[in-house]
Design an enzyme around this catalytic site. Structure first.
Site: not given
Length: 397
Positions: A77, A106, A144, A363
């Protein structure tokens, strides 16, 4: 004339194009791409459905008799993309030697690199170019970026069946540096309770929002008390207010206000010990004589607690040796965020964090990965796998 994309770049491009956002996207198509790639390398694959759109992928390949079971693990995810991107976040684009898109670092970059390295090693064994022993396991886990539902389920299932691996490499964007420790997190949601009244007569009530402001000031003092050298790889723990919400109507003294804290833990700290510290701050607030009261109402979801594999552990030494032989950085570091390594360490499995990509783009808007570093990481993972599986028993036992 331009060269064709490498295998790992092609795979990563396809992965990034799948929206596996927690909680709005789906992970099934991401898992299917990885399963197809690994199956082509002789891996037996299986997908477990955990919830609508949420899956765990496991792929296994025995490379030779005897030897350890080594797992490569990362998450399927990604976090929400948000706005402000230079190009659509789920339409991967290569510009100036970088692949842009949500999840490129990520952690779909690590996923792609580990999958390609695993297949390359399997092909080399099939061709008689490598004599390896043991089993190689690839796991892509769910959510996660939420509550680590996938890793929690995977570890519990493996432990219950006596199938825990001998060691795990958790893929996160570390620039292929070996990280042997990471912080944990606990997120207490503190509810401040006052007394409602008409906003025209504020003296008749107790304002929960102004109470929350005073409480936040106390938590700022608490956060300052945590400062110091801390852990040699992770620095000090932290405490940060991250969400505030309260009030019932624009013409009423607010009766309730909630403050969510993000408290980062060091190895040796536990959720229970940290919540006891939070309760001590709340006791000071509640004794303040202002009429408002505060208590922890719940804890928001978190990946989990802190973890560490000793820097002198034989598995860590093995991985350092493999990187050094390739001329790569073999120094150790720590991860200030938390990740699924904690669940493997809680089960007693030696684990470390490693993968291509940079922590500072996690992010972030315009998340990206340097293509050359992505491609180089496949060879570095291959070197680690070869070193780890070259004997007939765990070199780190």
């Amino acid at each position: 004339m331009t060269s064709s994309p490498s295998e790992v770049l092609t795979l990563l491009t396809a992965l990034v194009a799948r929206d596996s956002t927690t909680p709005t996207g789906e992970e099934e198509s991401t898992a299917a791409l990885l399963a197809a790639h690994l199956a082509a390398g002789g891996f037996t694959t299986g997908t477990e459905r955990l919830a609508p759109g949420r899956v765990n992928l496991t792929a296994r390949r025995v490379l030779g008799d005897g030897g350890p079971v080594l797992m490569l693990n990362s998450h399927l995810d990604v976090v929400p993309a948000g706005g402000g991107w230079s190009s659509p976040p789920f339409e991967p684009a290569v510009r100036d030697g970088r692949l842009y898109g949500r999840g490129s670092a990520d952690a779909k970059g690590p996923l792609a690199a580990m999958a390609c390295a695993a297949v390359e090693v399997a092909r080399a064994v099939d061709a008689g170019l490598l004599d390896l022993h043991g089993e190689l396991v690839f796991s892509g886990v769910s959510q996660e970026e939420g509550d680590s539902m996938g890793a929690r389920r995977l570890v519990a299932d493996l432990e219950g069946r006596g199938l825990l691996p001998d060691a795990v490499i958790v893929g996160e964007p570390t620039g292929m540096r070996l990280l042997t420790a990471h912080k944990g997190s606990v997120r207490p949601v503190v509810e401040v309770t006052g007394v409602s009244a008409h906003a025209a007569t504020p003296h008749a009530g107790v304002n929960a929002i102004t109470g929350a402001a005073a409480l936040i000031a106390l938590f700022e003092e608490y956060a300052a008390s945590l400062a110091g050298p801390g852990h040699p790889l992770l620095g000090p723990p932290t405490c940060t207010p991250v969400l505030v919400g309260g009030g019932e109507a624009p013409n009423a003294v607010p009766e309730r206000c909630r403050v969510t804290l993000d408290r980062r833990l060091l190895p040796g700290e536990t959720q229970e010990s940290v919540l006891a510290e939070v309760d001590a701050v709340l006791a000071v607030f509640n004794a303040g004589g202002h009429g408002a009261r505060a208590a922890v109402a719940e804890c928001a979801p978190s990946t989990g607690g802190p973890s560490e594999t000793p820097s002198d552990h034989p598995f860590v030494a093995l991985c350092r040796r493999a990187l050094a032989a390739e001329g790569a950085d073999d120094s150790l570091g720590g991860l200030t965020v938390n990740c699924d390594m904690t669940h493997f360490r809680a089960a007693g499995v030696p684990a470390l964090v490693c993968g291509p990509g940079r922590l500072d783009v996690m992010h972030a808007v315009d998340e990206h990965i340097v293509v050359a570093e992505l491609e180089e990481s496949v060879g570095l993972f291959r070197a680690i796998l070869t070193e780890a599986l070259s004997g007939r028993g765990p070199a780190w036992a």
